[in-house]
Motif scaffolding. Sequence first.
Motif, mmCIF file in Angstrom:
data_model
loop_
_atom_site.group_PDB
_atom_site.id
_atom_site.type_symbol
_atom_site.label_atom_id
_atom_site.label_comp_id
_atom_site.label_asym_id
_atom_site.label_seq_id
_atom_site.Cartn_x
_atom_site.Cartn_y
_atom_site.Cartn_z
ATOM 1 N N THR A 252 0.831 -0.955 -0.515
ATOM 2 C CA THR A 252 0.136 0.005 0.007
ATOM 3 C C THR A 252 0.979 0.913 -0.105
ATOM 4 N N THR A 253 0.478 1.611 -0.513
ATOM 5 C CA THR A 253 1.541 3.333 -1.272
ATOM 6 C C THR A 253 1.022 4.527 -0.037
ATOM 7 N N GLY A 254 0.092 4.691 0.719
ATOM 8 C CA GLY A 254 -1.097 5.136 1.599
ATOM 9 C C GLY A 254 -0.876 6.643 0.533
ATOM 10 N N LEU A 255 -1.467 6.851 -0.834
ATOM 11 C CA LEU A 255 -1.766 7.861 -1.477
ATOM 12 C C LEU A 255 -2.414 8.219 -1.034
ATOM 13 N N GLY A 256 -3.823 7.362 -0.541
ATOM 14 C CA GLY A 256 -5.660 7.691 -0.747
ATOM 15 C C GLY A 256 -6.263 7.179 -2.458
#
Length: 647
Positions: free
Chosen positions: A398-402
């Motif tokens: 998961t990149t966490g960029l949303g």
Amino acid sequence: MLKSVKWWLKRSTLFLLGSVLVASCWGPQLVTAKKETQPPPPRQMEYLDRAPVAVKVDEGVFISWRLLGTDEESVAFNLYRDGKKVNASPITFSTNYLDREGGLDSTYTIRAIIDGKEREKTETVSVWGKDYYSLPLQKPADGKNSDGSTYTYSANDASVGDLNGDGKYEIILKWDPSNAKDNSHSGVTGEVFLDAYQLDGTHLWRIGLGKNIRAGAHYTQFMVYDLDGDGKAEVALKTADGTTDGTGKVIGDPDADYRNEEGRILTGPEYLTVFDGETGKALVTEDFEPARGNICDWGDCYGNRGDRFLAGIAYLDGKRPSLIMARGYYEKTMLAAYDYRNGQLKKRWIFDSDNPGNEGYAGQGNHQLSIADVDGDGKDEIIYGAMAVNHDGTGLYTTGLGHGDAMHLGDLDPTRPGLEVFSVHESTPNPAGIEFRDAATGELLWGVPTDYDVGRGLSADIDPRYPGAESWAVDGAWNSPTGGLYTAKGEKISTKIPPANFAIWWDGDLLRELLDHDWDAEKEVGVGKIAKWDYENERTVDLLVAEGTYSNNHTKGNPSLQADILGDWREEVIWRSEDSSELRIYTTTALTDHRIYTLMHDPVYRLGVAWQNVAYNQPPHTSFYLGAGMEKPPKPHIKTVKGRVKK
């Protein structure tokens, strides 16, 4: 493996707000594909015929046909007009031909030449008098709202599958009522219908989803695919009490009505049904998972985020297709994988962002997904927006960029190994609201920081001066460029951009064209069109304006379907007529000397056609780089299955 964009930011000294990140010192780190000790087994895929198509043009008759993914490189072809051979020598350089002596009353067949011998001829096809074929529809009758007003029906998203095993595609079409609602809006909607049509216009069946399935882009994601390997496609989707199958049988309680005062369905059972493709008969119905549970867990209590669904097909074992059903992406996120074998649905796994260790996967989903073997192990992963789920149901990264509205996956940069993802994001501020990443690891290759909702983005090779796909985006107002036009390496090459809707392989070169619509704000509909990006003058040039058609899904401007369903490797596009009395199937008439196997035998592209109808529709992409300067695509590692045709 990248678990959070914060991890990356701590280690990167290149991030400058407002500038493009080209990760030259921290990446791209080349990812070596996992190597199997033994070659992976071939994938089960559908048997297809040559699908010849003939169209009258000013110079004569244009004919094209399929090169199959199972064909040997040495295969050649002979073309016959009215039973007489047209070509002086076998056709080896392409799978299209201009017959200057042909006319509207001509008929054509194709014969493959294998090992010096002609094989069985194709079906005989007549000549289209125009560049589209009209498929008549049986439009549902108008319905009545509670206040006595009426609502009407429009042909909406479509998919294709070989429903009867004859090697030809049938079209499965969703009918949406005019009172369909986005999840964020309250109100009662009319019933949603699914129809099946043969390409000659024969209507096969109609499924009515009943009053307990709401109408709107995020509710009904329908998968059309041969799930059990019998050579015939099934249709799978979420159903409820009151759904009527293609034979007239009702699923569950026909009298149940779970709609609340706002028109939402937040109680009552939810089902997953697999339907027979030939008859529309319900074959098996099970409780739907991911289940609703407590509706408030999904991010609100009124049923917006909890009724956001996605779906897809994935080869989780590398050999046979599985069904993916998903729910939620703004906060809580769940995916369920099923196998349909021997008339039974069996759950393979469930991924839940609420499970310990998965917390970083919450809120990372898009309004669509993509599916591909991104890590080279022969088995598919689900790229679910800013996160990815491995073939075994575990989190990959998961990149966490949303959350985001648009995403594209393919071999977008042919100068590096593996596949890439171009995606745009809503959350603000965002260190890479426009991003280009490694599909296998989530590693950010380059990005553009944003402090606004990036509403749509597109990635396609539209400029031959730069290797790989170009990428661009528009803001949440849908009409303003954000940043500009970027190469696959993140170099900004223009402040001007083309529309960021769909891209299509249409004319004779290897660049991709722009599939869009001319939006009429007063009528709130758009007329379908295809345009070319004039990269030297930085403007679009119309190639086709499909007068008399309308696009779908409001400003999204989607066709009913874009796919390589006829003729050679170029794509067809299907739009509805203005009154939804017919579907119009458009095919190219541009000659090309590029000989490529049908895109429907490319695993990533075929699965992209399957998920194209999901939520915010996106165009399919190939597993190999298809564009200017491309290498010869690898032969697909597939095994086709032919069904038994009923007589």
